[in-house]
Structures are given as C-alpha cells and as structure tokens.
Motif scaffolding. Structure first.
Motif, PDB file in Angstrom:
ATOM      1  N   TYR A  59       0.956  -1.258  -0.065  1.00  0.00           N
ATOM      2  CA  TYR A  59      -0.038  -0.055  -0.037  1.00  0.00           C
ATOM      3  C   TYR A  59       0.796   1.141  -0.014  1.00  0.00           C
ATOM      4  O   TYR A  59       1.950   1.453   0.578  1.00  0.00           O
ATOM      5  CB  TYR A  59      -0.794   0.126   1.313  1.00  0.00           C
ATOM      6  N   ASP A  61       1.856   4.720   1.170  1.00  0.00           N
ATOM      7  CA  ASP A  61       1.806   5.209   2.797  1.00  0.00           C
ATOM      8  C   ASP A  61       0.753   6.042   3.287  1.00  0.00           C
ATOM      9  O   ASP A  61       0.013   6.031   4.086  1.00  0.00           O
ATOM     10  CB  ASP A  61       3.031   6.100   2.927  1.00  0.00           C
ATOM     11  N   LYS A  64      -2.363   3.608   4.234  1.00  0.00           N
ATOM     12  CA  LYS A  64      -2.177   2.277   5.000  1.00  0.00           C
ATOM     13  C   LYS A  64      -3.195   2.592   6.172  1.00  0.00           C
ATOM     14  O   LYS A  64      -3.245   3.542   6.602  1.00  0.00           O
ATOM     15  CB  LYS A  64      -0.618   2.218   5.339  1.00  0.00           C
TER      16      LYS A  64
END
Length: 121
Positions: A59, A61, A64
């Motif tokens: 993912y 950042d 996430k």
C-alpha cells in the motif's frame, strides 16, 4: 487480449467508504499481480495498492490502515475497500493487471479505463 473494467466509483463525503471492483477478462495465461492506481488532474498516476496472486499486498503510505486490496476466489476480480476517505483521495482510479498471454510470453501491464472517486470535505 486483456480487458479490465472498473466499477464502484462515485462521490462520497470525507470519512465515508467506497468499494471498487475490477473484472479482468480475455485470453490470459496467468495474472501475476493486480493493483489500483489513481491520478488527479495535472498529476502523475501513482500506485495505491497492489496484490501478488492471492496474498502479498502493498500500500501507498497515504492509504495504509484505511484501504484494503483483495481478490476473489476466481482470481479474476480485484477489489479495493476504501474507508475513512479523505479529500486528497480524489482522483481517477485505474485497475492494473500484470499478466502474460501465454506461458511463453513476457509479463506486461494492462489498464482499465478508470473510475472517478470524488471525496468532498
């Protein structure tokens, strides 16, 4: 040879949720990975999430803990569950598949037409 069709985009308020779907069709030998990318006007297309086969997921950042990528049992549909949406999530979301057409082919990237996601503040 490979077609990807996205659905599930729309307009949602900040904090809301959307679930995107992408169906892969056509003549394919195998799909190595699938993913979701997004592009805002005037910006580059950036990766949101990718998933390799049935497991390993990565993912960006910025998403996430909020987004979850998954695939169905048939391994030809990929989903992106988006929770706690923020205005900065706004953009066109594109489905990507890294696939090969035959067992002798190189893997290549294939793209859908995209689905618009708009998050209002």
């Amino acid at each position: 040879q490979v077609q990807l069709v996205e659905s599930g985009g729309g307009l949602v308020q900040a904090g809301g949720s959307l679930r995107l779907s992408c169906v892969a069709s056509g003549s394919m030998f195998s799909i190595l990975a699938m993913g979701w990318y997004r592009q805002a006007p005037g910006k580059q297309r950036d990766v949101v999430a990718t998933i390799i086969k049935d497991s390993s997921a990565n993912y960006a950042d910025s998403v996430k803990g909020r987004f979850t990528i998954s695939r169905d049992n048939a391994k030809n549909v990929v989903y992106l569950q988006m929770n706690s949406l923020k205005p900065e999530d706004t953009g066109v979301y594109y489905c990507n598949a890294r696939a090969r057409l035959t067992r002798h082919s190189d893997y290549d990237n294939y793209w859908g037409q995209g689905t618009q996601v708009t998050v209002s503040s």
